[in-house]
Design a protein around this motif. Structure first.
Motif, PDB file in Angstrom:
ATOM      1  N   ASP A 112     -38.872  17.225  16.570  1.00 33.68           N
ATOM      2  CA  ASP A 112     -37.599  16.505  16.462  1.00 33.68           C
ATOM      3  C   ASP A 112     -36.801  16.936  15.234  1.00 33.68           C
ATOM      4  OD1 ASP A 112     -38.128  15.123  18.832  1.00 33.68           O
ATOM      5  OD2 ASP A 112     -39.193  13.525  17.779  1.00 33.68           O
ATOM      6  N   GLY A 113     -36.809  18.243  14.954  1.00 35.33           N
ATOM      7  CA  GLY A 113     -35.995  18.811  13.879  1.00 35.33           C
ATOM      8  C   GLY A 113     -36.620  18.759  12.495  1.00 35.33           C
ATOM      9  N   LEU A 162     -40.064  19.500   9.911  1.00 34.06           N
ATOM     10  CA  LEU A 162     -41.292  20.280   9.778  1.00 34.06           C
ATOM     11  C   LEU A 162     -42.491  19.409  10.137  1.00 34.06           C
ATOM     12  CD1 LEU A 162     -42.290  23.100   8.946  1.00 34.06           C
ATOM     13  CD2 LEU A 162     -42.537  22.201   6.621  1.00 34.06           C
ATOM     14  N   LEU A 163     -43.330  19.900  11.036  1.00 35.48           N
ATOM     15  CA  LEU A 163     -44.456  19.135  11.572  1.00 35.48           C
ATOM     16  C   LEU A 163     -45.318  18.532  10.469  1.00 35.48           C
ATOM     17  CD1 LEU A 163     -45.919  18.451  14.285  1.00 35.48           C
ATOM     18  CD2 LEU A 163     -47.319  20.442  13.852  1.00 35.48           C
ATOM     19  N   GLN A 164     -45.624  19.319   9.437  1.00 35.07           N
ATOM     20  CA  GLN A 164     -46.498  18.857   8.363  1.00 35.07           C
ATOM     21  C   GLN A 164     -45.892  17.691   7.588  1.00 35.07           C
ATOM     22  OE1 GLN A 164     -45.822  21.978   9.168  1.00 35.07           O
ATOM     23  NE2 GLN A 164     -47.550  23.329   8.830  1.00 35.07           N
ATOM     24  N   GLN A 165     -44.579  17.513   7.666  1.00 32.45           N
ATOM     25  CA  GLN A 165     -43.930  16.423   6.945  1.00 32.45           C
ATOM     26  C   GLN A 165     -43.825  15.142   7.779  1.00 32.45           C
ATOM     27  OE1 GLN A 165     -40.164  18.152   5.894  1.00 32.45           O
ATOM     28  NE2 GLN A 165     -41.017  19.285   4.150  1.00 32.45           N
ATOM     29  N   VAL A 166     -44.149  15.240   9.071  1.00 32.62           N
ATOM     30  CA  VAL A 166     -43.967  14.105   9.967  1.00 32.62           C
ATOM     31  C   VAL A 166     -45.305  13.520  10.431  1.00 32.62           C
ATOM     32  CG1 VAL A 166     -42.977  13.359  12.170  1.00 32.62           C
ATOM     33  CG2 VAL A 166     -41.761  15.007  10.762  1.00 32.62           C
ATOM     34  N   TYR A 180     -40.619  19.864  20.362  1.00 37.45           N
ATOM     35  CA  TYR A 180     -41.315  20.789  19.469  1.00 37.45           C
ATOM     36  C   TYR A 180     -40.572  22.120  19.448  1.00 37.45           C
ATOM     37  CZ  TYR A 180     -45.357  17.749  19.061  1.00 37.45           C
ATOM     38  OH  TYR A 180     -46.180  16.686  18.772  1.00 37.45           O
ATOM     39  N   ILE A 181     -40.427  22.684  18.272  1.00 34.49           N
ATOM     40  CA  ILE A 181     -39.823  24.008  18.126  1.00 34.49           C
ATOM     41  C   ILE A 181     -40.772  24.880  17.332  1.00 34.49           C
ATOM     42  CG2 ILE A 181     -37.905  25.344  17.162  1.00 34.49           C
ATOM     43  CD1 ILE A 181     -36.141  22.873  17.595  1.00 34.49           C
ATOM     44  N   SER A 196     -38.668  26.251  22.252  1.00 33.85           N
ATOM     45  CA  SER A 196     -38.782  24.792  22.215  1.00 33.85           C
ATOM     46  C   SER A 196     -39.414  24.254  23.491  1.00 33.85           C
ATOM     47  CB  SER A 196     -37.418  24.148  21.982  1.00 33.85           C
ATOM     48  OG  SER A 196     -36.537  24.482  23.023  1.00 33.85           O
ATOM     49  N   VAL A 197     -40.125  23.151  23.321  1.00 33.21           N
ATOM     50  CA  VAL A 197     -40.764  22.476  24.445  1.00 33.21           C
ATOM     51  C   VAL A 197     -40.708  20.976  24.176  1.00 33.21           C
ATOM     52  CG1 VAL A 197     -43.068  22.729  23.432  1.00 33.21           C
ATOM     53  CG2 VAL A 197     -42.847  22.306  25.879  1.00 33.21           C
TER      54      VAL A 197
END
Length: 118
Positions: free
Chosen positions: A52-53, A55-59, A87-88, A101-102
């Motif tokens: 959702d825009g 960075l994965l590690q921050q969410v 996801y991007i 993206s998916v």
């Protein structure tokens, strides 16, 4: 007659193969799913995942997913509601960038919030 020897290096921006990939994936709550990002480039690209825009590690907590194969494989061992979203996969090197993206939808089995009357 002398011989000359040359080494030629051809740099290429990242390219992401989208074969056998779908822009919408679903997973049942509690099940595992693997998202792939097949990157080709030279020199090797850095690969990052976003949800959702952001960075994965921050969410998401680090213990809810595993990134393998230099970032090209994202494994979610037990999908939860927080894993649903867009996801991007972003691949970058000095020659350029590419992304894929998916949309991941986490489905839950229906259940009663209260016991129905007889």
């Amino acid at each position: 007659i002398g011989r000359l020897k040359y080494n030629v290096t051809i740099n290429a921006p990242p390219g992401i193969s989208q074969e056998c990939q779908t822009p919408l994936m679903t997973v049942l709550h509690g099940q595992s799913i693997t998202l792939t990002c097949n990157v080709t480039s030279f020199p090797i690209s850095s690969v990052q995942w976003f949800i959702d825009g952001k960075l994965l590690q921050q969410v998401l907590p680090n213990d809810t997913y595993d990134i393998q194969n230099s970032g090209m494989r994202l494994i979610i061992a037990r999908a939860d509601d927080e894993h649903g979203g867009l996801y991007i996969c972003m691949a970058k090197n000095q020659e350029g960038s590419d992304s894929y993206s998916v949309l991941l939808d986490v489905l839950r089995r229906p259940y009663f919030t209260y016991r129905p009357f007889d």
